[in-house]
Design a protein around this motif. Sequence first.
Motif, mmCIF file in Angstrom:
data_model
loop_
_atom_site.group_PDB
_atom_site.id
_atom_site.type_symbol
_atom_site.label_atom_id
_atom_site.label_comp_id
_atom_site.label_asym_id
_atom_site.label_seq_id
_atom_site.Cartn_x
_atom_site.Cartn_y
_atom_site.Cartn_z
ATOM 1 N N PRO A 1 -2.118 -8.996 14.867
ATOM 2 C CA PRO A 1 -3.527 -8.882 14.479
ATOM 3 C C PRO A 1 -3.727 -8.704 12.979
ATOM 4 O O PRO A 1 -2.847 -8.198 12.279
ATOM 5 C CB PRO A 1 -3.983 -7.621 15.222
ATOM 6 N N ASP A 2 -4.883 -9.127 12.501
ATOM 7 C CA ASP A 2 -5.245 -8.862 11.114
ATOM 8 C C ASP A 2 -5.303 -7.360 10.886
ATOM 9 O O ASP A 2 -5.610 -6.591 11.796
ATOM 10 C CB ASP A 2 -6.611 -9.462 10.795
ATOM 11 N N GLY A 3 -5.026 -6.967 9.658
ATOM 12 C CA GLY A 3 -5.114 -5.559 9.285
ATOM 13 C C GLY A 3 -3.872 -4.756 9.602
ATOM 14 O O GLY A 3 -3.869 -3.536 9.452
ATOM 15 N N VAL A 4 -2.807 -5.429 10.010
ATOM 16 C CA VAL A 4 -1.587 -4.723 10.383
ATOM 17 C C VAL A 4 -0.893 -4.166 9.142
ATOM 18 O O VAL A 4 -0.947 -4.750 8.062
ATOM 19 C CB VAL A 4 -0.654 -5.657 11.195
ATOM 20 N N ARG A 5 -0.300 -2.990 9.324
ATOM 21 C CA ARG A 5 0.503 -2.346 8.279
ATOM 22 C C ARG A 5 1.954 -2.482 8.708
ATOM 23 O O ARG A 5 2.277 -2.233 9.872
ATOM 24 C CB ARG A 5 0.171 -0.864 8.133
ATOM 25 N N VAL A 6 2.830 -2.857 7.788
ATOM 26 C CA VAL A 6 4.235 -3.087 8.121
ATOM 27 C C VAL A 6 5.101 -2.096 7.357
ATOM 28 O O VAL A 6 4.945 -1.915 6.143
ATOM 29 C CB VAL A 6 4.662 -4.528 7.777
ATOM 30 N N VAL A 7 6.020 -1.447 8.078
ATOM 31 C CA VAL A 7 6.888 -0.431 7.489
ATOM 32 C C VAL A 7 8.332 -0.690 7.898
ATOM 33 O O VAL A 7 8.588 -1.245 8.966
ATOM 34 C CB VAL A 7 6.409 0.989 7.908
ATOM 35 N N ASP B 1 -4.958 6.457 10.951
ATOM 36 C CA ASP B 1 -5.939 7.363 11.555
ATOM 37 C C ASP B 1 -7.207 6.620 11.975
ATOM 38 O O ASP B 1 -7.896 7.033 12.902
ATOM 39 C CB ASP B 1 -6.288 8.495 10.587
ATOM 40 N N ALA B 2 -7.497 5.506 11.289
ATOM 41 C CA ALA B 2 -8.679 4.699 11.612
ATOM 42 C C ALA B 2 -8.379 3.646 12.686
ATOM 43 O O ALA B 2 -9.242 2.850 13.034
ATOM 44 C CB ALA B 2 -9.201 4.022 10.356
ATOM 45 N N VAL C 1 0.855 -1.186 0.000
ATOM 46 C CA VAL C 1 0.000 0.000 0.000
ATOM 47 C C VAL C 1 0.896 1.243 0.000
ATOM 48 O O VAL C 1 2.078 1.165 0.312
ATOM 49 C CB VAL C 1 -0.947 0.029 1.222
ATOM 50 N N THR C 2 0.313 2.380 -0.310
ATOM 51 C CA THR C 2 1.049 3.646 -0.336
ATOM 52 C C THR C 2 1.069 4.283 1.054
ATOM 53 O O THR C 2 0.319 3.878 1.943
ATOM 54 C CB THR C 2 0.378 4.634 -1.302
ATOM 55 N N VAL C 3 1.900 5.307 1.215
ATOM 56 C CA VAL C 3 1.916 6.017 2.494
ATOM 57 C C VAL C 3 0.582 6.724 2.733
ATOM 58 O O VAL C 3 0.172 6.894 3.879
ATOM 59 C CB VAL C 3 3.095 7.005 2.624
ATOM 60 N N GLU C 4 -0.106 7.101 1.671
ATOM 61 C CA GLU C 4 -1.426 7.709 1.832
ATOM 62 C C GLU C 4 -2.406 6.692 2.432
ATOM 63 O O GLU C 4 -3.188 7.021 3.326
ATOM 64 C CB GLU C 4 -1.952 8.237 0.486
ATOM 65 N N ASP C 5 -2.331 5.449 1.928
ATOM 66 C CA ASP C 5 -3.166 4.382 2.487
ATOM 67 C C ASP C 5 -2.802 4.132 3.947
ATOM 68 O O ASP C 5 -3.676 3.913 4.784
ATOM 69 C CB ASP C 5 -3.001 3.088 1.693
ATOM 70 N N LEU C 6 -1.498 4.161 4.243
ATOM 71 C CA LEU C 6 -1.053 3.972 5.623
ATOM 72 C C LEU C 6 -1.621 5.058 6.524
ATOM 73 O O LEU C 6 -2.124 4.772 7.614
ATOM 74 C CB LEU C 6 0.475 3.967 5.706
#
Length: 106
Positions: free
Chosen positions: A56-62, A18-19, A8-13
């Motif tokens: 957890p599900d839905g995690v974002r990895v950077v 925020d959610a 995903v993009t940083v915008e998606d992140l």
Amino acid sequence: MPEESIEVTVEDLATARDAGAEVLDVRSPEEYAQGHVPGARNVPLEQLLRTPGEFPDGVRVVCQSGGRSLRAARALREAGVDAVSVSGGTAAWIESGRDTEGGAAR
């Protein structure tokens, strides 16, 4: 899930963070301390790879530029966790003008 949906993009992140989505920073503690996405939790890649099913599900990895986070997201998915990697990593986050925590903002 299709391979193309793993990044995903940083915008998606930013929107997901925020959610309330959890953000994992898989860089070393030293890199993390130099500046990271606000609210990101530091879980070095080696540690994540030992226990990928514990997240957890839905995690974002950077990471710094996207390579390590892509490896981590793949490992998480293989363990049954819905995860995506942030393309461009922390560098892209900073380049987009967003704030960081820790270290000196660039």
